[in-house]
Every structure is written in structure tokens, then in C-alpha cells.
Design an enzyme around this catalytic site. Structure first.
Site, PDB file in Angstrom:
ATOM      1  CB  CYS A 197       1.014  -1.152  14.026  1.00 56.37           C
ATOM      2  SG  CYS A 197       1.233  -0.862  12.259  1.00 56.37           S
ATOM      3  CG  LEU A 216       9.693   8.042  22.800  1.00 51.03           C
ATOM      4  CD1 LEU A 216      11.074   7.430  22.987  1.00 51.03           C
ATOM      5  CD2 LEU A 216       9.685   9.498  23.290  1.00 51.03           C
ATOM      6  CD  GLU A 232      -2.623  -1.310   2.521  1.00 52.80           C
ATOM      7  OE1 GLU A 232      -1.904  -1.803   3.424  1.00 52.80           O
ATOM      8  OE2 GLU A 232      -3.825  -1.047   2.689  1.00 52.80           O
ATOM      9  CB  CYS A 242       5.683  -4.678   9.336  1.00 50.69           C
ATOM     10  SG  CYS A 242       6.927  -3.870  10.382  1.00 50.69           S
ATOM     11  CB  CYS A 266       2.502   7.717   3.288  1.00 53.89           C
ATOM     12  SG  CYS A 266       2.954   6.455   4.500  1.00 53.89           S
ATOM     13  CB  CYS A 316       4.050  -1.900  16.881  1.00 55.17           C
ATOM     14  SG  CYS A 316       5.771  -1.485  16.529  1.00 55.17           S
ATOM     15  CB  CYS A 323      -0.296   6.613  11.458  1.00 48.68           C
ATOM     16  SG  CYS A 323       0.310   8.165  10.856  1.00 48.68           S
ATOM     17  CG  ASN A 336      -4.946   6.906  13.143  1.00 49.87           C
ATOM     18  OD1 ASN A 336      -5.668   7.859  13.393  1.00 49.87           O
ATOM     19  ND2 ASN A 336      -3.696   7.062  12.692  1.00 49.87           N
TER      20      ASN A 336
END
Ligand code: SAH
Length: 343
Positions: free
Chosen positions: A116, A216, A89, A109, A102, A113, A333, A291
Site C-alpha cells: 500500500c 484478509l 485525500e 497511516c 471514499c 502494509c 485502492c 493496483n
């Protein structure tokens, strides 16, 4: 067929062989990245037999738009198909003063996290330099951007952890920043990392590199390890030490991103700890209120909480709230998971 996108001039020279004049490689390089040609037969400053031979043996290698999702706020999310059939994407975000693209650096990935959505895909593979540059070329062409790309920002914040695909990311960056290539300004391309320490050190040694943003996302090691398992390997003290030693260019500062999760990392005490962590760093902070997404076990803090957190940080460091873009089409995000239904 092998792709031309991703090649730099010496590689094009090599591909052409000794039978061609040396300027041919520059012509092809310029046609690909500067003039953004997508049809090799149309490179009219090359002799026709060479055009035909190139077209018969090589593809340009642009990704193909499989689907496009248009947000009410003007954001467009692209599901792009790569040569091997895998999909990735990229997101186009128009604004009054500038346009931002972006892009992804990996298919999926591996970093995992907990807030995400991309993590749920797992890692399929690294993108090549050509596939990284190709996303910019395709979205720029599809959205009629000025050929010089002066007001174009590129952020490597899509799928993937850029510092775990550093050689390809660096090669793509050289092509994107080369005045004879895509011609972007070095101030307008940013890479975001979950905090891969050896990658940050390596990046700092590169003469041609994007600006650096670091996720962070927590104010203590304990909280950070819970949210970002990669933090077990790279603790905050070492991460911030490497950041302080990072060789910033005179005009440059680091960006720290901080995803705010309700009741998890959004207290005043967290904000005060972040201020302490970032002391003596030339930096700014971007706050991102979570989000949301399916299977994400966190909530978005109320706007008042986000503002209160920002107020504390602002006393010590420039601090901005990142406006979510394309929330209704899963383009914001942490939402890139190839979702095809509206939110
Ligand atoms: N792997 C890189 C780049 C991709 S993530 C990195 O970790 O930085 C880009 C940014 O989105 C990061 O700062 C990340 O912390 C943030 N992010 C991830 N999921 C999010 C979510 N659900 N809501 C808001 N921000 C999120």
C-alpha cells in the site's frame, strides 16, 4: 477558529449557551449536515445577530480543495487541505446506479502494509469527526448529489486505519447516518480495517455503526505477517473468531477484501485455504488485483489468474472482483499517497 462541523446537537446547545431557545441547536445542526450550508451568514432562519456572532467566532470547517485529479473513467481524486495546513485525500466514483465517496480517517497511516502506497506516508495524525464528515459534504456538494443522498455510498477506505481512530469515526458515522443529519442509509456506509481485533469488538457493541469490511489479504499467518506487519499482533485464528462472534444485523454480512499479488498469495492453494478460513461466516469476498505504484515490490496477477481464484471461492462464498477506479490518477485502492503526476 473552532469548527462547527463534527458537533452533535448537545454540543451545539452548549456552545450557544442558555440565552438561546433550544431549537436553535437543531436548526444549526440541520443547516450544516442536511442542507449542507457552507456560509454561516446565510442561515436565514437564524436571527442576523446570531449569524454574525457565529461567523465571527466559528468556521464551518469544510476542508479546502487544493487540487482535483480527474480520471478518464469519471473518478475524481481530491487533495484536501485541512485547517492546520495538512492534506488528505478523498475519491469520488460515479456509477450508473450509485455514487461512491471514499474518505480518509487519518492523515497517512501507521499500519505499514507492504503493498500500500499510503504506508509510505507514515501517520501524521487522526482526523477529527468534522474532518471526516466534511469530506463527504464537500465531495457531495462538488458533484451535485441529491440532497437526501439516497444513492450515495460512503466507504472509509482512504488513508488511515479507521479502527485506530474509532471515537472520531463513530461520531462521524452517527452524523452521517442521522436522518436529521446527513441522512445516509446504514446499508450504504462501510468501514474497512486491516484487522484490529479490539477495534472490531468495540465496533460490534455500538448501536450506530458502519458495515464492516476486513482486509484478509493472505491465507496463512506466515504470509499475512509478511504483507501486513499488524498481523503479528492479531493472528488469523483470533481474527476470524472475533468475526464469527460479531453481532451482524439481520440484513448484514461481513466483507473480506483480498489483494491479489502475483506469485505471492494468488495460487489455487491460497484460494482453497481462504474457503476454509471463511467457513461458517456470513460474508462475501471482494478480490482486488494489486493496483501498482512506485516503490511497491509486487506485481498484478494476470486477469486469468484472478478469475481462476474467484472461481474457487465462488463455490463456497459470494465473491466479486473489485474494478479499479481512477488508476490513471492514483486514486485506486492502496494508491493514496498524494501523488500529483499522472500514472
Ligand atoms: N486501513 C484500512 C482501509 C484502507 S485500505 C484497511 O486496511 O482495510 C482499503 C483496501 O485497499 C484494503 O482492503 C487494502 O488491503 C487494499 N489495498 C491496499 N493497497 C492496495 C493496492 N496497492 N492494490 C490493491 N488494493 C490495495
Amino acid at each position: 477558529m473552532p469548527a462547527l462541523l463534527g458537533l452533535e446537537i448537545p454540543e451545539i446547545e452548549q456552545l450557544l449557551g442558555p440565552g438561546q431557545p433550544r431549537f436553535r441547536a437543531r436548526q444549526i445542526y440541520s443547516a450544516l449536515y442536511r442542507e449542507r450550508h457552507s456560509d454561516l451568514l446565510r442561515l436565514s432562519n437564524l436571527p442576523l445577530p446570531l449569524r454574525r456572532e457565529l461567523a465571527a467566532t466559528h468556521a464551518v470547517g469544510l476542508p479546502v480543495v487544493q487540487r482535483r485529479f480527474d480520471s478518464a473513467d469519471g473518478t475524481r481524486r481530491y487533495l484536501l487541505e485541512l485547517a492546520d495546513g495538512r492534506t488528505v485525500e478523498a475519491v469520488f466514483m460515479p456509477e450508473e446506479q450509485r455514487q461512491t465517496i471514499c474518505i480518509s480517517t487519518q492523515v497517512g497511516c501507521a499500519v505499514n502494509c507492504k503493498f500500500c502506497l499510503t504506508a509510505l506516508l507514515g501517520l501524521e495524525r487522526n482526523l477529527t469527526a468534522g474532518e471526516i464528515v466534511g469530506q463527504v459534504l464537500l465531495l457531495a456538494a462538488g458533484n451535485q448529489l441529491a440532497a437526501e443522498g439516497q444513492r450515495l455510498n460512503v466507504v472509509m477506505m482512504g488513508q488511515g486505519e479507521p479502527l485506530l481512530n474509532l471515537p472520531n469515526v463513530l461520531k462521524a458515522t452517527r452524523i452521517l447516518l442521522d436522518p436529521a443529519g446527513c441522512g445516509l442509509s446504514p446499508r450504504r456506509i462501510t468501514l474497512s480495517t486491516a484487522g484490529i481485533i479490539p477495534g472490531i469488538e468495540e465496533l460490534g457493541r455500538e448501536p450506530v455503526r458502519p458495515k464492516l469490511a476486513i482486509s484478509l489479504n493472505a491465507s496463512t499467518d506466515e504470509a499475512r505477517r509478511e504483507l501486513m506487519p499488524i498481523a503479528r499482533k492479531y493472528p488469523l485464528r483470533e481474527l476470524l473468531e472475533v468475526c464469527r462472534a460479531y453481532p451482524l444485523r439481520p440484513w448484514e454480512r461481513l466483507t473480506f477484501e483480498y489483494v491479489l499479488l502475483q506469485g505471492v498469495n494468488d495460487s489455487d492453494a491460497d484460494a482453497h485455504r481462504v474457503v476454509k478460513l471463511l467457513a461458517r461466516l456470513k460474508c462475501k469476498v471482494n478480490l482486488i488485483a494489486l493496483n501498482p505504484g512506485p516503490e511497491i515490490p509486487f506485481r498484478t496477477p494476470e486477469p486469468d489468474r484472478v478469475l481462476a481464484f474467484q472461481r474457487i471461492l465462488k463455490r463456497a462464498v459470494p465473491c466479486f472482483i473489485r474494478k479499479p477506479r481512477g488508476l490513471d490518477i492514483f486514486a485506486a485502492c492502496g494508491q493514496l499517497r498524494k501523488i500529483s503526476s499522472p500514472a
